[in-house]
Design an enzyme around this catalytic site. Sequence first.
Site, short mmCIF file in Angstrom:
data_model
loop_
_atom_site.label_atom_id
_atom_site.label_comp_id
_atom_site.label_asym_id
_atom_site.label_seq_id
_atom_site.Cartn_x
_atom_site.Cartn_y
_atom_site.Cartn_z
N LYS A 22 0.86 -1.18 0.00
CA LYS A 22 0.00 0.00 0.00
C LYS A 22 0.90 1.24 0.00
O LYS A 22 1.42 1.66 1.03
CB LYS A 22 -0.92 -0.02 1.22
CG LYS A 22 -2.11 0.96 1.14
CD LYS A 22 -1.64 2.37 1.41
CE LYS A 22 -2.75 3.39 1.26
NZ LYS A 22 -2.20 4.77 1.36
N GLU B 11 9.35 2.13 11.09
CA GLU B 11 10.49 3.03 10.89
C GLU B 11 9.90 4.42 10.75
O GLU B 11 9.24 4.73 9.75
CB GLU B 11 11.27 2.60 9.66
CG GLU B 11 12.67 3.23 9.61
CD GLU B 11 12.74 4.45 8.73
OE1 GLU B 11 12.67 5.57 9.29
OE2 GLU B 11 12.85 4.32 7.51
N CYS C 230 13.91 10.86 6.87
CA CYS C 230 13.92 10.73 8.33
C CYS C 230 15.34 10.66 8.88
O CYS C 230 15.57 10.98 10.04
CB CYS C 230 13.10 9.51 8.77
SG CYS C 230 13.50 8.01 7.88
N GLU D 5 10.36 17.29 13.98
CA GLU D 5 10.84 16.93 12.65
C GLU D 5 10.19 17.83 11.59
O GLU D 5 8.97 17.90 11.50
CB GLU D 5 10.50 15.47 12.35
CG GLU D 5 11.10 14.97 11.06
CD GLU D 5 10.79 13.51 10.80
OE1 GLU D 5 11.68 12.81 10.29
OE2 GLU D 5 9.67 13.07 11.11
#
Length: 486
Positions: free
Chosen positions: A179, A253, A287, A388
């Site tokens: 997906k 993750e 990331c 972030e």
Amino acid sequence: MNLEETKKLLVAGEWVPAADGGVAQTYDPADGQLLASFAEAGPADVDAAVAAARRAFDDPEWRAMSPDARGRLLWRIADLIERDAAALAELETHDQGQPISMSSGVNVVLSAQVFRYYAGWCTKIEGRVSSVSVPDTLHYTRREPVGVCAIITPWNFPLAIAAWKLAPALACGNTVILKPAEQTPLSTLWLARLCVEAGVPAGVVNCLTGGPPAGQALVAHPGVDKVSFTGSTEVGKQIVAGAAGNLKRVSLELGGKAPSIIARDADIDAAVAGNLQGALFNTGQACGAYTRFFVDHKRADEFTEKIAAAAARLPIGPGIRPDTVLGPLVSAEQLDRVAHYVDSGVRQGAQLVTGGRRATGPDVERGHFFEPTVFAGVRDDMVIAREEIFGPVLSIFTYEDEDEVVARANDTDYGLAAVVWTQDTVTAHSLAGRIRAGTVFVNLLPLIDPGAPWGGFGLSGWGREMGSFAVDEFTETKGVFLNLAR
């Protein structure tokens, strides 16, 4: 891939439209132009894909396939990725925005590489004989596939991340429902077509495109045994909650806020070049990107001046242009997010050294471009230091000694990656051991290799990908006791 091919889902080896006829669109972030329409999977499609994956998991064609045959199948997928490398790279650049040098030279290459790496693992997934204290008993372990796996991938590296999850899942004998993120579905659809072409049995690989509801339905589905997700920490938390219904296995993750420590003895020119690339690859939409720069106070002015000047010179433009270093952000939403964080840094008193605004010019006016931005004088409590950003924003701090910088580098909810810049091996090993992060680089860019673990501490997620660690994530361990008494 033509436009009609993107409007279907792969379920049970067949390309079919969404059950309710739902369709969505994906756009080129460099100019806002429509790229393609794609099928919007709904609950009925999720049910159908899970049922197909379960049938394929139990089917002897897949279940009894020899490890050698599985390995050759994965190798064929790698060959097909390389055959279509140029087209895949161009598609990824148009759909995601990343520079063509990255899509062709890094992500497509890595995608083929991980399939070849796990092709080799197919014949090496072994149990062992255990020493037990039960008389006249042989005990051994087996490594068996988890079952039906939902692989949910993000929009920043669509092809590479799909590949590095799919390859070990198949190597271990699982069946899969891919997906992709709704912003960037095209390269994953292409990968699914290559799996079919390679001869993967029907239902072993299914592909559902669509928005968050499709992902949520997969996570909650009682027929799914494992979810492997890469994306935001916020969504990762939702997945943990959604997976509770049948206690399915989950690997995550998630986000990062990587510190870069520049020691007093560092080669500043090398640190500037490496940190600029490590911070701004894929326009900072990674990331593992370096985002917090802790510079020894005696070298801070030099580092700040040089990295700001280098950032201001970077070529900005559409990713398809060969000389582009900084491409567009993936969407208008992401552009607004980055601008919001930059405004926050200014309001909280950080010194804006360069950048800080939407890029302008004839090549970028229709896309989601933002100037590379460098802040100095950043405090640890500022929003830009804590959250972030996922964009081309660099925050520079100063420090006095090693104990101080370790404490501040570790003062974060994340723990995915970090980097140390030093010419002293004692400093390198000392800092690498003290920093809480899943991966610590020394004088290096944030690289990923199929043989090395990738994953993080804290809010950066659960589990590890790559290497033997991915085999652990996609297998269950079974113990067998055998009575040897006569």
